[in-house]
Design a protein around this motif. Structure first.
Motif, PDB file in Angstrom:
ATOM      1  N   GLU A  26     -16.484  -1.157  -0.623  1.00  0.00           N
ATOM      2  CA  GLU A  26     -15.069  -0.861  -0.528  1.00  0.00           C
ATOM      3  C   GLU A  26     -14.326  -1.593  -1.637  1.00  0.00           C
ATOM      4  N   ARG A  34      -1.022  -3.532  -3.864  1.00  0.00           N
ATOM      5  CA  ARG A  34      -0.814  -2.975  -2.528  1.00  0.00           C
ATOM      6  C   ARG A  34       0.650  -3.101  -2.109  1.00  0.00           C
ATOM      7  N   THR A 102       2.772   5.481  10.047  1.00  0.00           N
ATOM      8  CA  THR A 102       1.887   5.658   8.896  1.00  0.00           C
ATOM      9  C   THR A 102       0.473   5.250   9.280  1.00  0.00           C
ATOM     10  N   GLU A 103      -0.478   6.126   9.056  1.00  0.00           N
ATOM     11  CA  GLU A 103      -1.815   5.944   9.616  1.00  0.00           C
ATOM     12  C   GLU A 103      -2.639   4.866   8.924  1.00  0.00           C
ATOM     13  N   ASP A 104      -2.546   4.717   7.610  1.00  0.00           N
ATOM     14  CA  ASP A 104      -3.494   3.862   6.899  1.00  0.00           C
ATOM     15  C   ASP A 104      -2.983   2.446   6.632  1.00  0.00           C
ATOM     16  N   LEU A 105      -2.071   1.953   7.459  1.00  0.00           N
ATOM     17  CA  LEU A 105      -1.647   0.563   7.352  1.00  0.00           C
ATOM     18  C   LEU A 105      -2.592  -0.323   8.153  1.00  0.00           C
ATOM     19  N   ASP A 106      -2.775  -1.563   7.695  1.00  0.00           N
ATOM     20  CA  ASP A 106      -3.600  -2.470   8.485  1.00  0.00           C
ATOM     21  C   ASP A 106      -2.722  -3.212   9.498  1.00  0.00           C
ATOM     22  N   ARG A 110       1.480  -3.643   9.769  1.00  0.00           N
ATOM     23  CA  ARG A 110       2.256  -3.133  10.911  1.00  0.00           C
ATOM     24  C   ARG A 110       3.055  -4.244  11.581  1.00  0.00           C
TER      25      ARG A 110
END
Length: 208
Positions: A26, A34, A102-106, A110
């Protein structure tokens, strides 16, 4: 004694001569990259969800002068709307909506993005030490030191010309363990800097 069999030192080789497939690593994204991405996506999200409402707000705030206001000031006002609770019809701020939907936040993103409702702030500071990627500041209202991270590095020549005691005006917000400057940083030196500093302190409710 008999010879010991040599152990295969190539564990990723298969006995038939082939190689095993390794999972791709990754990619590690630098935190500044970011952070810049999050700010850009938040503003895009706000335009999509409440573009008309934000335009009305800016026109009410600046009136007929809206077309001549500096971009940095318009951007700051835009973010004021984005971080204010109660702007959408369901009562949430746009930044909270972004954090929740928002789906791809860690998990950390959040957690800290909704804090911008109360902890994003406009402040006046005195410069202690300057680096290209951060400023070490004295906050007179809290009587404490602040290390403010910069999303865009300052030019080397600009940093070299900054003196201790330079008046700094900046809008900041928490990003995890960091305090990050959002938007343009204003730096003032010279005879009028201390007067500006006093006025900003008074405007924020403190007596000089």
């Amino acid at each position: 004694m008999g010879r010991r069999k040599r152990r295969n030192k190539q564990p990723d080789k298969q006995r038939d001569g082939g190689t095993t497939q390794t999972a791709p690593r990754e990619e590690i994204v630098p935190w500044r990259q970011r952070a810049r991405e999050l700010v850009r996506r938040l503003r895009d999200f706000a335009r999509d969800r409440a573009g008309t409402e934000i335009e009305v707000y800016l026109r009410r705030r600046f009136g007929e002068e809206a077309s001549t206001i500096p971009v940095a000031e318009l951007e700051r006002a835009f973010d004021d709307y984005v971080c204010a609770p109660g702007t959408p019809e369901d009562g949430r701020s746009l930044v909270r909506m972004f954090a929740e939907e928002t789906e791809d936040l860690d998990a950390e993103e959040r957690r800290y993005l909704p804090l911008w409702e109360s902890e994003r702030q406009r402040g006046v500071y005195l410069l202690d030490r300057a680096h290209r990627d951060q400023l070490q500041l004295w906050d007179p209202l809290r009587a404490d030191r602040v290390t403010m991270q910069l999303l865009e590095r300052l030019p080397r020549g600009r940093v070299a010309g900054l003196e201790r005691g330079t008046v700094v005006l900046a809008t900041s917000a928490p990003m995890g363990p960091r305090v990050v400057a959002l938007g343009e940083i204003e730096l003032y030196q010279g005879d009028d800097a201390i007067q500006l500093f006093r006025q900003e302190v008074r405007d924020q409710g403190r007596v000089w």
